[in-house]
Structure formats: C-alpha cells, structure tokens
Scaffold this motif. Sequence first.
Motif, PDB file in Angstrom:
ATOM      1  N   ARG A  90      -2.297  -4.735  -3.822  1.00 58.87           N
ATOM      2  CA  ARG A  90      -1.292  -3.670  -3.675  1.00 58.87           C
ATOM      3  C   ARG A  90      -1.004  -3.008  -5.019  1.00 58.87           C
ATOM      4  O   ARG A  90      -0.969  -1.792  -5.123  1.00 58.87           O
ATOM      5  CB  ARG A  90      -0.002  -4.231  -3.074  1.00 58.87           C
ATOM      6  N   ALA A  97       9.408  -4.747 -10.381  1.00 59.78           N
ATOM      7  CA  ALA A  97       8.576  -4.602  -9.185  1.00 59.78           C
ATOM      8  C   ALA A  97       9.263  -5.064  -7.909  1.00 59.78           C
ATOM      9  O   ALA A  97       8.644  -5.037  -6.843  1.00 59.78           O
ATOM     10  CB  ALA A  97       7.268  -5.378  -9.366  1.00 59.78           C
ATOM     11  N   ALA A 100       9.120  -2.795  -4.800  1.00 62.38           N
ATOM     12  CA  ALA A 100       7.746  -2.606  -4.343  1.00 62.38           C
ATOM     13  C   ALA A 100       7.213  -3.865  -3.668  1.00 62.38           C
ATOM     14  O   ALA A 100       6.493  -3.780  -2.664  1.00 62.38           O
ATOM     15  CB  ALA A 100       6.855  -2.220  -5.522  1.00 62.38           C
ATOM     16  N   GLY A 104       6.197  -4.065   0.215  1.00 57.55           N
ATOM     17  CA  GLY A 104       4.850  -4.491   0.570  1.00 57.55           C
ATOM     18  C   GLY A 104       4.845  -5.584   1.623  1.00 57.55           C
ATOM     19  O   GLY A 104       4.007  -5.571   2.538  1.00 57.55           O
TER      20      GLY A 104
END
Length: 237
Positions: A90, A97, A100, A104
């Motif tokens: 990814r 992060a 994210a 994901g």
Amino acid sequence: MRALCLALAFATLPGPAPQAATGCARDAMLVFDGSGSMDEVGHDATAPTRIVDARRAVREAMPDIAPYRRVGLLTYGPGGAHACSGIDLRFAPRADAGPAVIAGIDTLSPGGLTPLAASVATAVEVLGEDGIVVLVTDGNETCGGTPCALSAHLADTAPGLTVHVIGFRVVYDPFSWNSPEAGDYDGQTVAKCLADATGGLFVSTETVDELADALRVTLGCLVVGEAPRQISPRLPI
C-alpha cells in the motif's frame, strides 16, 4: 513470568510530541492478513468476523503509534491473478501514517490465500537491512512458501532487522497441505519462526484489546519522562 510481560511494561505511551519518543528511529512495515479466512463466520454466526475486530484494533492502536514511528502498510490475500498473488504494498514507511493505515485496513476486502513468506520478503525489500516488520496473521503459510527458511536467511543477511509476529485467532490446519514447515509448529502459525530467528516477539491474541495491545507493543516505543503504564499481561506468548 511470560516474556511479553516485560514488553508490555514498555508499551507505547501517549506523549505530547513525537520528539519526546525514543526507540522509534527504525522504520516499520505492518504486514496485514487479508486472506479469505479473515472474513469467515465462526461457530457463533452473530459474532464479528476476524476482519471486523481487526479493524477495531487497528483504529484503537494507531493513534498511539503513528506520531512516533514511520510506518508502512502491506496487505496480502485479496486481488492478484491467482489466490496466492494478492500481495499489495500500500505504501512505504512514512510519518503520521495512522489515518492511511486505518483506511487501508478498513477498505480491505478479504479473499485469497496466505503467502506469508512472500509477503514478509516484500516488506523486507522495502525496509532494507534495518527496520521492523510486524506480521499479523490468522493462520499458516498456504502458498508453498517457507517462512522458516526465510527467517534463517534474514538472520544471516540482515542482523538489523526484527520481525514480530502477531497471531490473531489462529486457524489451525492439521493437514497443512501447502505449508511444508508447519509440522514443527503444532497448533501455532509457522510464522513464529520468523520472530524466533530475528529476535522478535511472537504474540497470540484472541480479542480486540489483545490485538490492539500487541500492535502497540511491537510498533510502539517508550516516551521519555513518563512512567510506563501498568498493563495486565493478558496476551499469551
């Protein structure tokens, strides 16, 4: 006292600023199970599936981790030309992060099989010879890979690399038809050898809280100036 008790004593602590954290200099890759078994319904058809509870654990843990360590995400299972080719990098490790990673995992639609060795090898390629891999899996290698052979190779060639393995409601396959090394890990995931060979932790988890704590321990770091939290040693090792 189990070895994890010591690790839990130094679990991630919330702190005022990223620069207050120590032990987070190394980048990390989270390698996350998206195989079809993560979405299987168990004996209790009304209970959440593994992926539902895993998403909750990630949402709970990442705010305590992402401000302090650069984290990347790789998932395995769904997509690809065949059931063993769904390895999806990814993104590489990056600062802050958390959102994210959460997004994901929230959008992960389980499918396919479990290429443990190939997934970890891909994560290692991203990190190079130094860093942390945290592998979350609910079972054994099912794509013919050899995680134990990989672990021996990593121990010889990348001494600065640590692989932690988190088993989440591990599904035991007594036949292990496509995991040639699994016979030595009766009732556990063969991925344990990755942790054993690289000096990492192997943690077996069953609940959302246990998985979230394991993520904090393996991806987290100590914050200077604050006493370690008292966390009950709920996670068997």
